[in-house]
Scaffold this motif. Sequence first.
Motif, PDB file in Angstrom:
ATOM      1  N   ARG A 115       0.854  -1.187   0.000  1.00 47.71           N
ATOM      2  CA  ARG A 115       0.000   0.000   0.000  1.00 47.71           C
ATOM      3  C   ARG A 115       0.891   1.237   0.000  1.00 47.71           C
ATOM      4  O   ARG A 115       1.822   1.316   0.799  1.00 47.71           O
ATOM      5  CB  ARG A 115      -0.919   0.037   1.228  1.00 47.71           C
ATOM      6  CG  ARG A 115      -1.995  -1.031   1.244  1.00 47.71           C
ATOM      7  CD  ARG A 115      -2.828  -0.933   2.513  1.00 47.71           C
ATOM      8  NE  ARG A 115      -3.898  -1.902   2.540  1.00 47.71           N
ATOM      9  CZ  ARG A 115      -5.118  -1.707   2.055  1.00 47.71           C
ATOM     10  NH1 ARG A 115      -5.416  -0.534   1.511  1.00 47.71           N
ATOM     11  NH2 ARG A 115      -6.041  -2.638   2.121  1.00 47.71           N
ATOM     12  N   TYR A 116       0.606   2.162  -0.884  1.00 51.44           N
ATOM     13  CA  TYR A 116       1.383   3.404  -0.928  1.00 51.44           C
ATOM     14  C   TYR A 116       0.583   4.465  -1.663  1.00 51.44           C
ATOM     15  O   TYR A 116      -0.532   4.209  -2.149  1.00 51.44           O
ATOM     16  CB  TYR A 116       2.752   3.182  -1.587  1.00 51.44           C
ATOM     17  CG  TYR A 116       2.722   2.630  -2.991  1.00 51.44           C
ATOM     18  CD1 TYR A 116       2.846   3.467  -4.094  1.00 51.44           C
ATOM     19  CD2 TYR A 116       2.585   1.260  -3.210  1.00 51.44           C
ATOM     20  CE1 TYR A 116       2.833   2.969  -5.379  1.00 51.44           C
ATOM     21  CE2 TYR A 116       2.566   0.750  -4.499  1.00 51.44           C
ATOM     22  CZ  TYR A 116       2.691   1.603  -5.569  1.00 51.44           C
ATOM     23  OH  TYR A 116       2.671   1.100  -6.846  1.00 51.44           O
ATOM     24  N   GLY A 117       1.131   5.670  -1.719  1.00 55.41           N
ATOM     25  CA  GLY A 117       0.409   6.793  -2.299  1.00 55.41           C
ATOM     26  C   GLY A 117       1.168   7.434  -3.443  1.00 55.41           C
ATOM     27  O   GLY A 117       2.243   6.991  -3.853  1.00 55.41           O
ATOM     28  N   GLY A 118       0.600   8.521  -3.945  1.00 55.19           N
ATOM     29  CA  GLY A 118       1.217   9.261  -5.028  1.00 55.19           C
ATOM     30  C   GLY A 118       0.369  10.453  -5.409  1.00 55.19           C
ATOM     31  O   GLY A 118      -0.705  10.686  -4.833  1.00 55.19           O
ATOM     32  N   ILE A 119       0.840  11.221  -6.364  1.00 56.91           N
ATOM     33  CA  ILE A 119       0.111  12.385  -6.837  1.00 56.91           C
ATOM     34  C   ILE A 119       0.101  12.394  -8.365  1.00 56.91           C
ATOM     35  O   ILE A 119       0.978  11.808  -9.016  1.00 56.91           O
ATOM     36  CB  ILE A 119       0.717  13.717  -6.340  1.00 56.91           C
ATOM     37  CG1 ILE A 119       2.154  13.881  -6.854  1.00 56.91           C
ATOM     38  CG2 ILE A 119       0.671  13.817  -4.819  1.00 56.91           C
ATOM     39  CD1 ILE A 119       2.721  15.275  -6.656  1.00 56.91           C
ATOM     40  N   THR A 120      -0.899  13.057  -8.928  1.00 59.51           N
ATOM     41  CA  THR A 120      -0.967  13.291 -10.368  1.00 59.51           C
ATOM     42  C   THR A 120      -1.358  14.750 -10.584  1.00 59.51           C
ATOM     43  O   THR A 120      -2.293  15.239  -9.938  1.00 59.51           O
ATOM     44  CB  THR A 120      -1.991  12.377 -11.045  1.00 59.51           C
ATOM     45  OG1 THR A 120      -1.686  11.016 -10.752  1.00 59.51           O
ATOM     46  CG2 THR A 120      -1.975  12.568 -12.561  1.00 59.51           C
ATOM     47  N   ALA A 121      -0.657  15.457 -11.458  1.00 60.88           N
ATOM     48  CA  ALA A 121      -0.959  16.862 -11.741  1.00 60.88           C
ATOM     49  C   ALA A 121      -0.845  17.115 -13.233  1.00 60.88           C
ATOM     50  O   ALA A 121       0.001  16.522 -13.914  1.00 60.88           O
ATOM     51  CB  ALA A 121      -0.017  17.785 -10.973  1.00 60.88           C
ATOM     52  N   GLN A 122      -1.696  18.000 -13.737  1.00 57.74           N
ATOM     53  CA  GLN A 122      -1.691  18.308 -15.166  1.00 57.74           C
ATOM     54  C   GLN A 122      -2.102  19.749 -15.398  1.00 57.74           C
ATOM     55  O   GLN A 122      -2.999  20.265 -14.734  1.00 57.74           O
ATOM     56  CB  GLN A 122      -2.667  17.381 -15.910  1.00 57.74           C
ATOM     57  CG  GLN A 122      -2.845  17.721 -17.377  1.00 57.74           C
ATOM     58  CD  GLN A 122      -3.790  16.773 -18.097  1.00 57.74           C
ATOM     59  OE1 GLN A 122      -3.820  15.594 -17.796  1.00 57.74           O
ATOM     60  NE2 GLN A 122      -4.571  17.274 -19.028  1.00 57.74           N
ATOM     61  N   VAL A 123      -1.444  20.411 -16.332  1.00 54.51           N
ATOM     62  CA  VAL A 123      -1.857  21.728 -16.824  1.00 54.51           C
ATOM     63  C   VAL A 123      -2.034  21.602 -18.334  1.00 54.51           C
ATOM     64  O   VAL A 123      -1.321  20.838 -18.997  1.00 54.51           O
ATOM     65  CB  VAL A 123      -0.840  22.836 -16.483  1.00 54.51           C
ATOM     66  CG1 VAL A 123      -0.786  23.072 -14.993  1.00 54.51           C
ATOM     67  CG2 VAL A 123       0.542  22.497 -17.024  1.00 54.51           C
ATOM     68  N   PHE A 124      -2.987  22.354 -18.879  1.00 51.60           N
ATOM     69  CA  PHE A 124      -3.258  22.221 -20.307  1.00 51.60           C
ATOM     70  C   PHE A 124      -3.727  23.553 -20.881  1.00 51.60           C
ATOM     71  O   PHE A 124      -4.191  24.446 -20.163  1.00 51.60           O
ATOM     72  CB  PHE A 124      -4.327  21.148 -20.561  1.00 51.60           C
ATOM     73  CG  PHE A 124      -5.668  21.453 -19.950  1.00 51.60           C
ATOM     74  CD1 PHE A 124      -6.625  22.185 -20.639  1.00 51.60           C
ATOM     75  CD2 PHE A 124      -5.973  21.011 -18.673  1.00 51.60           C
ATOM     76  CE1 PHE A 124      -7.855  22.470 -20.080  1.00 51.60           C
ATOM     77  CE2 PHE A 124      -7.195  21.289 -18.102  1.00 51.60           C
ATOM     78  CZ  PHE A 124      -8.147  22.023 -18.802  1.00 51.60           C
ATOM     79  N   GLY A 125      -3.615  23.667 -22.191  1.00 51.95           N
ATOM     80  CA  GLY A 125      -4.088  24.835 -22.921  1.00 51.95           C
ATOM     81  C   GLY A 125      -4.526  24.429 -24.309  1.00 51.95           C
ATOM     82  O   GLY A 125      -4.049  23.422 -24.851  1.00 51.95           O
ATOM     83  N   GLU A 126      -5.442  25.218 -24.894  1.00 45.84           N
ATOM     84  CA  GLU A 126      -5.970  24.874 -26.208  1.00 45.84           C
ATOM     85  C   GLU A 126      -6.431  26.125 -26.937  1.00 45.84           C
ATOM     86  O   GLU A 126      -6.926  27.070 -26.319  1.00 45.84           O
ATOM     87  CB  GLU A 126      -7.137  23.896 -26.055  1.00 45.84           C
ATOM     88  CG  GLU A 126      -7.749  23.429 -27.360  1.00 45.84           C
ATOM     89  CD  GLU A 126      -8.948  22.530 -27.134  1.00 45.84           C
ATOM     90  OE1 GLU A 126      -8.739  21.318 -26.865  1.00 45.84           O
ATOM     91  OE2 GLU A 126     -10.095  23.027 -27.192  1.00 45.84           O
ATOM     92  N   ILE A 127      -6.276  26.120 -28.257  1.00 47.31           N
ATOM     93  CA  ILE A 127      -6.785  27.197 -29.096  1.00 47.31           C
ATOM     94  C   ILE A 127      -7.557  26.579 -30.253  1.00 47.31           C
ATOM     95  O   ILE A 127      -7.112  25.592 -30.849  1.00 47.31           O
ATOM     96  CB  ILE A 127      -5.647  28.114 -29.609  1.00 47.31           C
ATOM     97  CG1 ILE A 127      -6.224  29.247 -30.462  1.00 47.31           C
ATOM     98  CG2 ILE A 127      -4.600  27.319 -30.370  1.00 47.31           C
ATOM     99  CD1 ILE A 127      -5.190  30.307 -30.819  1.00 47.31           C
ATOM    100  N   GLY A 128      -8.736  27.121 -30.534  1.00 45.81           N
ATOM    101  CA  GLY A 128      -9.561  26.616 -31.618  1.00 45.81           C
ATOM    102  C   GLY A 128     -10.126  27.757 -32.443  1.00 45.81           C
ATOM    103  O   GLY A 128     -10.142  28.917 -32.016  1.00 45.81           O
ATOM    104  N   TYR A 129     -10.605  27.419 -33.648  1.00 49.95           N
ATOM    105  CA  TYR A 129     -11.180  28.416 -34.556  1.00 49.95           C
ATOM    106  C   TYR A 129     -12.545  27.891 -35.004  1.00 49.95           C
ATOM    107  O   TYR A 129     -12.642  26.900 -35.725  1.00 49.95           O
ATOM    108  CB  TYR A 129     -10.261  28.645 -35.756  1.00 49.95           C
ATOM    109  CG  TYR A 129     -10.666  29.826 -36.608  1.00 49.95           C
ATOM    110  CD1 TYR A 129     -10.171  31.092 -36.344  1.00 49.95           C
ATOM    111  CD2 TYR A 129     -11.556  29.678 -37.675  1.00 49.95           C
ATOM    112  CE1 TYR A 129     -10.528  32.185 -37.113  1.00 49.95           C
ATOM    113  CE2 TYR A 129     -11.930  30.762 -38.455  1.00 49.95           C
ATOM    114  CZ  TYR A 129     -11.419  32.011 -38.170  1.00 49.95           C
ATOM    115  OH  TYR A 129     -11.792  33.094 -38.939  1.00 49.95           O
TER     116      TYR A 129
END
Length: 274
Positions: A115-129
Motif C-alpha cells: 500500500r502506498y500513495g502518489g500524486i498526479t498533476a496536469q496543466v493544459f491549454g488549447e486554441i480553436g477556430y
Amino acid sequence: MGPGLRCLRPHPGDGNAASLSRQISGFVLGADTRIDLGGFPGGWRLGLAGGYTNTSLDVTGRASSGVIESGFGGLYAGTTLGPVALRFGGVAGGNSLSLRRSILAPGFNQSLGARYGGITAQVFGEIGYRVAFGAAVIEPFVGAAAIRIGQDAFTERGGPAALSGLGRDNDLAATTVGLRGSTRLFADLPVTLTGLVGWRRAYGDVVPKALLAFGAGQTGFLVAGVPINRDALVAQAGLDWAFSPAATLGVSYTGQAGERAQDHAVKGNFTYRF
C-alpha cells in the motif's frame, strides 16, 4: 455529475509483458460562471471541478491485481475573441494504491501486497477556430498538456520475495491536433450531436520505470514497463438533450487507440445552469 467506465488493454511489445485490464468508475462535480473583463468582448468563463475515481486493475497472466483510489480538483478558464476560442486549466489529485500479486512455482507459493500513495498533476491549454455552417459548428483546434505522475516509495509484505521500491516522478507532455463539431439534430427538439477526432503525440517519460530491490538495503535493479503510445487516435461522440432552459442531460463516448493500448469510456452527464 458524470459516472463513467473505462477499459485499458496494453498489448505486449516483446512477449514478456502480460495484458492489463483496467476499469474506472467515479464522478465529477463542477460549477462555472461568466465574468466580463476589459479587452475580451466575450468575457471569460471560469470554473472549478472535483471528483473521485476508483480504478480496478487485473493482470491475469501475472496473478496480480490492485485498486487505485483518487480524489482530485481543478480549475479552468475560457474565452472567445471572435471565432477564436482559448481554453486553459489545471488539475491535481492524490492517489492511494493497494496492489497484490501471487508467486506460484513448484514448492513455492507466496501472496505479496503493498500500500502506498502518489500524486498526479496536469496543466493544459488549447486554441480553436470556430466556423458555423447553418445549425452546425466546426472547430479545428490545437492543444498541449504537461503531466507529472508521482509515486511514493513502498515495501511489499508477505515473504522473502517481497520487493521494495524507491519513489519516482514521471514527466510527460502531449500535443493534440484535431477537429470537433456539433449540430442540432431536429428543428423542433433540443437534441445536439457532438463529435471530435484527433491525433495525440506523447513526449517525455513514455517508458515507465521502477527501481526495485529484494528487501531493504539490497542491490537494486531497474524494471521497465510497456511503453505509452507515442501516437494515438482520439475520438469522442455524444448526445445532449436540453429538456428545460436550465438543464441538460447527456451521454457520451470517449476513446483513444494506439499501437500498444486502447482506452474507452462511456459517460453520463447532467448540467444545471442558474
